[in-house]
Write a protein that holds these residues in place. Sequence first.
Motif, mmCIF file in Angstrom:
data_model
loop_
_atom_site.group_PDB
_atom_site.id
_atom_site.type_symbol
_atom_site.label_atom_id
_atom_site.label_comp_id
_atom_site.label_asym_id
_atom_site.label_seq_id
_atom_site.Cartn_x
_atom_site.Cartn_y
_atom_site.Cartn_z
ATOM 1 N N GLY A 16 0.824 -1.217 0.000
ATOM 2 C CA GLY A 16 0.000 0.000 0.000
ATOM 3 C C GLY A 16 0.851 1.258 0.000
ATOM 4 O O GLY A 16 0.562 2.227 -0.702
ATOM 5 N N GLY A 17 1.926 1.235 0.777
ATOM 6 C CA GLY A 17 2.812 2.408 0.849
ATOM 7 C C GLY A 17 3.489 2.663 -0.484
ATOM 8 O O GLY A 17 3.598 3.819 -0.930
ATOM 9 N N LEU A 18 3.929 1.602 -1.148
ATOM 10 C CA LEU A 18 4.575 1.773 -2.461
ATOM 11 C C LEU A 18 3.541 2.245 -3.493
ATOM 12 O O LEU A 18 3.817 3.153 -4.295
ATOM 13 C CB LEU A 18 5.243 0.468 -2.911
ATOM 14 C CG LEU A 18 6.424 0.008 -2.039
ATOM 15 C CD1 LEU A 18 6.952 -1.339 -2.510
ATOM 16 C CD2 LEU A 18 7.554 1.038 -2.043
ATOM 17 N N LEU A 19 2.345 1.666 -3.460
ATOM 18 C CA LEU A 19 1.301 2.087 -4.406
ATOM 19 C C LEU A 19 0.913 3.550 -4.194
ATOM 20 O O LEU A 19 0.567 4.265 -5.140
ATOM 21 C CB LEU A 19 0.061 1.194 -4.266
ATOM 22 C CG LEU A 19 0.195 -0.242 -4.791
ATOM 23 C CD1 LEU A 19 -1.022 -1.070 -4.390
ATOM 24 C CD2 LEU A 19 0.350 -0.246 -6.315
ATOM 25 N N ALA A 20 0.999 4.007 -2.946
ATOM 26 C CA ALA A 20 0.592 5.392 -2.620
ATOM 27 C C ALA A 20 1.538 6.420 -3.236
ATOM 28 O O ALA A 20 1.230 7.609 -3.261
ATOM 29 C CB ALA A 20 0.518 5.566 -1.102
ATOM 30 N N ARG A 21 2.686 5.971 -3.754
ATOM 31 C CA ARG A 21 3.573 6.915 -4.452
ATOM 32 C C ARG A 21 2.952 7.383 -5.758
ATOM 33 O O ARG A 21 3.336 8.404 -6.304
ATOM 34 C CB ARG A 21 4.923 6.229 -4.746
ATOM 35 C CG ARG A 21 5.604 5.734 -3.489
ATOM 36 C CD ARG A 21 6.996 5.284 -3.740
ATOM 37 N NE ARG A 21 7.074 4.061 -4.537
ATOM 38 C CZ ARG A 21 8.206 3.408 -4.762
ATOM 39 N NH1 ARG A 21 9.341 3.870 -4.270
ATOM 40 N NH2 ARG A 21 8.216 2.319 -5.474
ATOM 41 N N ASP A 24 -4.193 6.769 -5.473
ATOM 42 C CA ASP A 24 -4.950 7.113 -4.266
ATOM 43 C C ASP A 24 -5.220 5.822 -3.499
ATOM 44 O O ASP A 24 -6.002 4.982 -3.968
ATOM 45 C CB ASP A 24 -6.282 7.771 -4.635
ATOM 46 C CG ASP A 24 -6.061 9.179 -5.143
ATOM 47 O OD1 ASP A 24 -5.081 9.811 -4.699
ATOM 48 O OD2 ASP A 24 -6.830 9.619 -6.017
ATOM 49 N N VAL A 25 -4.584 5.692 -2.354
ATOM 50 C CA VAL A 25 -4.654 4.426 -1.610
ATOM 51 C C VAL A 25 -5.362 4.627 -0.272
ATOM 52 O O VAL A 25 -5.132 5.629 0.413
ATOM 53 C CB VAL A 25 -3.227 3.869 -1.368
ATOM 54 C CG1 VAL A 25 -3.246 2.675 -0.422
ATOM 55 C CG2 VAL A 25 -2.587 3.465 -2.702
ATOM 56 N N THR A 26 -6.211 3.675 0.068
ATOM 57 C CA THR A 26 -6.799 3.631 1.415
ATOM 58 C C THR A 26 -6.358 2.331 2.076
ATOM 59 O O THR A 26 -6.534 1.249 1.498
ATOM 60 C CB THR A 26 -8.343 3.657 1.347
ATOM 61 O OG1 THR A 26 -8.743 4.854 0.689
ATOM 62 C CG2 THR A 26 -8.957 3.612 2.740
ATOM 63 N N VAL A 55 4.791 8.475 2.944
ATOM 64 C CA VAL A 55 3.678 8.628 2.002
ATOM 65 C C VAL A 55 2.399 8.847 2.824
ATOM 66 O O VAL A 55 2.374 8.578 4.025
ATOM 67 C CB VAL A 55 3.528 7.393 1.075
ATOM 68 C CG1 VAL A 55 4.664 7.338 0.065
ATOM 69 C CG2 VAL A 55 3.463 6.100 1.895
ATOM 70 N N PHE A 56 1.363 9.328 2.134
ATOM 71 C CA PHE A 56 0.161 9.737 2.872
ATOM 72 C C PHE A 56 -1.112 9.083 2.326
ATOM 73 O O PHE A 56 -1.985 9.760 1.788
ATOM 74 C CB PHE A 56 0.052 11.266 2.854
ATOM 75 C CG PHE A 56 1.191 11.905 3.583
ATOM 76 C CD1 PHE A 56 1.128 12.122 4.953
ATOM 77 C CD2 PHE A 56 2.362 12.241 2.902
ATOM 78 C CE1 PHE A 56 2.210 12.668 5.637
ATOM 79 C CE2 PHE A 56 3.439 12.790 3.578
ATOM 80 C CZ PHE A 56 3.367 13.005 4.947
ATOM 81 N N PRO A 57 -1.206 7.750 2.463
ATOM 82 C CA PRO A 57 -2.472 7.106 2.090
ATOM 83 C C PRO A 57 -3.545 7.462 3.117
ATOM 84 O O PRO A 57 -3.226 7.911 4.224
ATOM 85 C CB PRO A 57 -2.138 5.613 2.177
ATOM 86 C CG PRO A 57 -1.000 5.525 3.134
ATOM 87 C CD PRO A 57 -0.244 6.806 3.057
ATOM 88 N N SER A 58 -4.827 7.282 2.746
ATOM 89 C CA SER A 58 -5.883 7.374 3.762
ATOM 90 C C SER A 58 -5.827 6.086 4.581
ATOM 91 O O SER A 58 -5.321 5.074 4.106
ATOM 92 C CB SER A 58 -7.264 7.473 3.119
ATOM 93 O OG SER A 58 -7.293 8.524 2.201
ATOM 94 N N ALA A 59 -6.374 6.136 5.783
ATOM 95 C CA ALA A 59 -6.386 4.917 6.606
ATOM 96 C C ALA A 59 -7.672 4.855 7.403
ATOM 97 O O ALA A 59 -8.156 5.870 7.891
ATOM 98 C CB ALA A 59 -5.180 4.906 7.540
ATOM 99 N N THR A 60 -8.214 3.655 7.481
ATOM 100 C CA THR A 60 -9.454 3.446 8.225
ATOM 101 C C THR A 60 -9.425 2.080 8.893
ATOM 102 O O THR A 60 -8.689 1.193 8.463
ATOM 103 C CB THR A 60 -10.680 3.539 7.279
ATOM 104 O OG1 THR A 60 -11.862 3.246 8.002
ATOM 105 C CG2 THR A 60 -10.567 2.563 6.114
#
Length: 302
Positions: A16-21, A24-26, A55-60
Amino acid sequence: MDIVVFGAGSLGSLVGGLLAREHDVTLVAREAHARAVGDSGLRLEGAVADAPDRVFPSATTDGTGLEADLAVVTVKSFDTAAAAERLAMGTFDGVLSLQNGMGNEATLAARLEGPVLAGTATYGAVLREPGVVDCTGVGEVVLGARAGGPSTLAVRIGEAFAAAGLETTVAEDMPRRLWEKLAVNAGINPVTALTATENGAVLEDPADGLSRAAVRETARVARACDVPLSNREARSAMDAVAEATATNTSSMRQDVLAERRTEIDAINGHVVDRAAELGLEVPTNRLLTTLVQTWERGRDVR
Ligand code: KPL
């Protein structure tokens, strides 16, 4: 692409962190991790080339009712059915399983309407603390149609992963790839978990004989299931992953260290079950399964 990563543990957070580069990742994560990522982003450490360190993905913590182009499922194999129930309340154009063990795609497909793709990941990852994930070995993601054959959706997802810098292969022989990865995990995970060693230990005396026997048995069961996986191919796959992730703590060892349930049932346990159906003997996988399951019972985590 809008991507939900369902199960942001070690591997899910790294992917997820790599994809967030690039996307738009949650992340669907446990509470402390989701809070840390929401407050200050996700820190990427270790062997990640060209990565910003944060990196700054959303998180829930709530995986219900989400909408995205893609859901990447990275929960533990024994949580797949529960994850599918929550994913079924959302809307996704495609779902990709990047999990250890066998049978996850079938569990997802039985509960979801959209297309479910199969995948494997050999990156080494450790969630150091909430909000911090360490890449301890660069591997690759392999993905494709779960029954094999071409898939335009897999190609699109492969391009999205590659654009984010993930080593990605789109494959048309996923059943074989899944068995090959099962052999890798069958050889590395229980041996490193039971002997408190890093992945590289399975290449050396005295653990190598045990790991290779588990891999050989797995390849034999694969062939009995009409999957063309030779002993040599399975062994070189395990050797390559063990070398690339030599200093990594396998996911099963991480589970044992944290006194959590492991994925033994979906890895070596799966080999044992298939072998029993086919009338084959797999003594090394049986022994490793029994030892890890006994540890789980002793810790009351089964
Ligand atoms: O899949 C893994 C795991 O730890 O579960 C490997 C590839 C062995 C990396 O550690």
